[in-house]
Design a protein around this motif. Structure first.
Motif, PDB file in Angstrom:
ATOM      1  N   MET A 125      62.073  16.620  50.422  1.00 46.84           N
ATOM      2  CA  MET A 125      61.424  17.382  49.363  1.00 46.84           C
ATOM      3  C   MET A 125      59.916  17.463  49.592  1.00 46.84           C
ATOM      4  O   MET A 125      59.315  18.471  49.293  1.00 46.84           O
ATOM      5  CB  MET A 125      61.722  16.753  48.010  1.00 46.84           C
ATOM      6  N   LEU A 126      59.340  16.373  50.090  1.00 44.97           N
ATOM      7  CA  LEU A 126      57.901  16.368  50.317  1.00 44.97           C
ATOM      8  C   LEU A 126      57.505  17.399  51.376  1.00 44.97           C
ATOM      9  O   LEU A 126      56.520  18.113  51.223  1.00 44.97           O
ATOM     10  CB  LEU A 126      57.437  14.972  50.742  1.00 44.97           C
ATOM     11  N   ALA A 127      58.293  17.497  52.443  1.00 49.42           N
ATOM     12  CA  ALA A 127      57.977  18.442  53.521  1.00 49.42           C
ATOM     13  C   ALA A 127      58.038  19.880  53.038  1.00 49.42           C
ATOM     14  O   ALA A 127      57.314  20.733  53.538  1.00 49.42           O
ATOM     15  CB  ALA A 127      58.942  18.243  54.686  1.00 49.42           C
ATOM     16  N   ARG A 128      58.870  20.167  52.060  1.00 54.51           N
ATOM     17  CA  ARG A 128      58.952  21.536  51.533  1.00 54.51           C
ATOM     18  C   ARG A 128      57.745  21.889  50.668  1.00 54.51           C
ATOM     19  O   ARG A 128      57.441  23.057  50.478  1.00 54.51           O
ATOM     20  CB  ARG A 128      60.222  21.698  50.720  1.00 54.51           C
ATOM     21  N   GLY A 129      57.054  20.890  50.126  1.00 53.45           N
ATOM     22  CA  GLY A 129      55.908  21.139  49.255  1.00 53.45           C
ATOM     23  C   GLY A 129      54.584  21.250  49.982  1.00 53.45           C
ATOM     24  O   GLY A 129      53.601  21.715  49.426  1.00 53.45           O
ATOM     25  N   ILE A 130      54.531  20.825  51.237  1.00 51.24           N
ATOM     26  CA  ILE A 130      53.297  20.868  52.016  1.00 51.24           C
ATOM     27  C   ILE A 130      53.285  22.140  52.851  1.00 51.24           C
ATOM     28  O   ILE A 130      54.231  22.402  53.589  1.00 51.24           O
ATOM     29  CB  ILE A 130      53.191  19.624  52.925  1.00 51.24           C
ATOM     30  N   PRO A 131      52.229  22.966  52.760  1.00 54.15           N
ATOM     31  CA  PRO A 131      52.193  24.202  53.551  1.00 54.15           C
ATOM     32  C   PRO A 131      52.102  23.911  55.049  1.00 54.15           C
ATOM     33  O   PRO A 131      51.512  22.920  55.464  1.00 54.15           O
ATOM     34  CB  PRO A 131      50.943  24.928  53.046  1.00 54.15           C
ATOM     35  N   SER A 132      52.669  24.787  55.837  1.00 51.24           N
ATOM     36  CA  SER A 132      52.636  24.640  57.292  1.00 51.24           C
ATOM     37  C   SER A 132      51.249  24.969  57.828  1.00 51.24           C
ATOM     38  O   SER A 132      50.405  25.538  57.124  1.00 51.24           O
ATOM     39  CB  SER A 132      53.661  25.578  57.930  1.00 51.24           C
ATOM     40  N   ARG A 133      51.013  24.644  59.095  1.00 47.08           N
ATOM     41  CA  ARG A 133      49.723  24.977  59.724  1.00 47.08           C
ATOM     42  C   ARG A 133      49.494  26.484  59.722  1.00 47.08           C
ATOM     43  O   ARG A 133      48.385  26.950  59.535  1.00 47.08           O
ATOM     44  CB  ARG A 133      49.699  24.466  61.163  1.00 47.08           C
ATOM     45  N   ARG A 134      50.570  27.229  59.943  1.00 41.57           N
ATOM     46  CA  ARG A 134      50.455  28.686  59.964  1.00 41.57           C
ATOM     47  C   ARG A 134      50.026  29.218  58.592  1.00 41.57           C
ATOM     48  O   ARG A 134      49.162  30.085  58.494  1.00 41.57           O
ATOM     49  CB  ARG A 134      51.786  29.284  60.375  1.00 41.57           C
ATOM     50  N   SER A 135      50.623  28.683  57.531  1.00 42.27           N
ATOM     51  CA  SER A 135      50.259  29.122  56.179  1.00 42.27           C
ATOM     52  C   SER A 135      48.821  28.753  55.846  1.00 42.27           C
ATOM     53  O   SER A 135      48.095  29.543  55.239  1.00 42.27           O
ATOM     54  CB  SER A 135      51.193  28.497  55.143  1.00 42.27           C
ATOM     55  N   ILE A 136      48.408  27.560  56.233  1.00 43.19           N
ATOM     56  CA  ILE A 136      47.028  27.136  55.975  1.00 43.19           C
ATOM     57  C   ILE A 136      46.050  28.054  56.706  1.00 43.19           C
ATOM     58  O   ILE A 136      45.062  28.503  56.130  1.00 43.19           O
ATOM     59  CB  ILE A 136      46.823  25.673  56.395  1.00 43.19           C
ATOM     60  N   ALA A 137      46.317  28.364  57.970  1.00 38.39           N
ATOM     61  CA  ALA A 137      45.443  29.250  58.744  1.00 38.39           C
ATOM     62  C   ALA A 137      45.432  30.653  58.152  1.00 38.39           C
ATOM     63  O   ALA A 137      44.393  31.318  58.105  1.00 38.39           O
ATOM     64  CB  ALA A 137      45.898  29.299  60.196  1.00 38.39           C
ATOM     65  N   ARG A 138      46.581  31.109  57.681  1.00 39.21           N
ATOM     66  CA  ARG A 138      46.688  32.467  57.140  1.00 39.21           C
ATOM     67  C   ARG A 138      45.893  32.633  55.854  1.00 39.21           C
ATOM     68  O   ARG A 138      45.255  33.650  55.612  1.00 39.21           O
ATOM     69  CB  ARG A 138      48.161  32.782  56.894  1.00 39.21           C
ATOM     70  N   TYR A 139      45.903  31.606  55.005  1.00 39.11           N
ATOM     71  CA  TYR A 139      45.290  31.731  53.678  1.00 39.11           C
ATOM     72  C   TYR A 139      43.935  31.040  53.548  1.00 39.11           C
ATOM     73  O   TYR A 139      43.371  31.017  52.463  1.00 39.11           O
ATOM     74  CB  TYR A 139      46.247  31.194  52.620  1.00 39.11           C
ATOM     75  N   GLU A 140      43.396  30.519  54.626  1.00 40.07           N
ATOM     76  CA  GLU A 140      42.126  29.795  54.552  1.00 40.07           C
ATOM     77  C   GLU A 140      40.991  30.686  54.058  1.00 40.07           C
ATOM     78  O   GLU A 140      40.247  30.305  53.156  1.00 40.07           O
ATOM     79  CB  GLU A 140      41.778  29.214  55.920  1.00 40.07           C
ATOM     80  N   HIS A 141      40.841  31.871  54.613  1.00 42.83           N
ATOM     81  CA  HIS A 141      39.756  32.767  54.201  1.00 42.83           C
ATOM     82  C   HIS A 141      39.963  33.272  52.774  1.00 42.83           C
ATOM     83  O   HIS A 141      39.021  33.395  52.001  1.00 42.83           O
ATOM     84  CB  HIS A 141      39.633  33.937  55.170  1.00 42.83           C
ATOM     85  N   TRP A 142      41.204  33.565  52.419  1.00 46.48           N
ATOM     86  CA  TRP A 142      41.501  34.016  51.063  1.00 46.48           C
ATOM     87  C   TRP A 142      41.149  32.930  50.052  1.00 46.48           C
ATOM     88  O   TRP A 142      40.546  33.201  49.015  1.00 46.48           O
ATOM     89  CB  TRP A 142      42.979  34.377  50.960  1.00 46.48           C
ATOM     90  N   PHE A 143      41.522  31.689  50.366  1.00 49.17           N
ATOM     91  CA  PHE A 143      41.239  30.576  49.464  1.00 49.17           C
ATOM     92  C   PHE A 143      39.732  30.343  49.326  1.00 49.17           C
ATOM     93  O   PHE A 143      39.239  30.110  48.224  1.00 49.17           O
ATOM     94  CB  PHE A 143      41.926  29.308  49.969  1.00 49.17           C
ATOM     95  N   ALA A 144      38.985  30.437  50.436  1.00 46.66           N
ATOM     96  CA  ALA A 144      37.535  30.259  50.392  1.00 46.66           C
ATOM     97  C   ALA A 144      36.887  31.337  49.525  1.00 46.66           C
ATOM     98  O   ALA A 144      36.005  31.044  48.713  1.00 46.66           O
ATOM     99  CB  ALA A 144      36.958  30.289  51.804  1.00 46.66           C
ATOM    100  N   ALA A 145      37.317  32.575  49.684  1.00 47.37           N
ATOM    101  CA  ALA A 145      36.767  33.667  48.872  1.00 47.37           C
ATOM    102  C   ALA A 145      37.113  33.476  47.395  1.00 47.37           C
ATOM    103  O   ALA A 145      36.282  33.724  46.514  1.00 47.37           O
ATOM    104  CB  ALA A 145      37.294  35.009  49.373  1.00 47.37           C
ATOM    105  N   ASP A 146      38.331  33.025  47.114  1.00 51.75           N
ATOM    106  CA  ASP A 146      38.749  32.781  45.741  1.00 51.75           C
ATOM    107  C   ASP A 146      37.909  31.677  45.094  1.00 51.75           C
ATOM    108  O   ASP A 146      37.489  31.796  43.939  1.00 51.75           O
ATOM    109  CB  ASP A 146      40.224  32.414  45.717  1.00 51.75           C
TER     110      ASP A 146
END
Length: 65
Positions: free
Chosen positions: A1-22
């Motif tokens: 269950m824990l592994a399903r709740g942690i975003p993958s490296r790909r997801s983190i890289a994909r949303y890093e700029h969006w999260f910073a802007a937000d």
């Protein structure tokens, strides 16, 4: 269950700029809401432990009513 709740490296890289802007937009909204007249910006760039980092700290004062 824990592994399903942690975003993958790909997801983190994909949303890093969006999260910073937000985050930046939320801080700017808060500054405007507080009616701050003066804002301080502190920046620091460095390289430690094989990681480049760029830290930005935004400070302002507001009256808590």
């Amino acid at each position: 269950m824990l592994a399903r709740g942690i975003p993958s490296r790909r997801s983190i890289a994909r949303y890093e700029h969006w999260f910073a802007a937000d985050c930046l937009m939320m801080i700017l909204y808060q500054i405007r809401k507080d009616g701050a007249t003066e804002v301080c910006l502190i920046c620091d760039h460095g390289h430690r432990g094989g990681q480049d980092h760029f830290v930005i700290v935004i400070c302002w004062a507001a009256i808590d009513g």
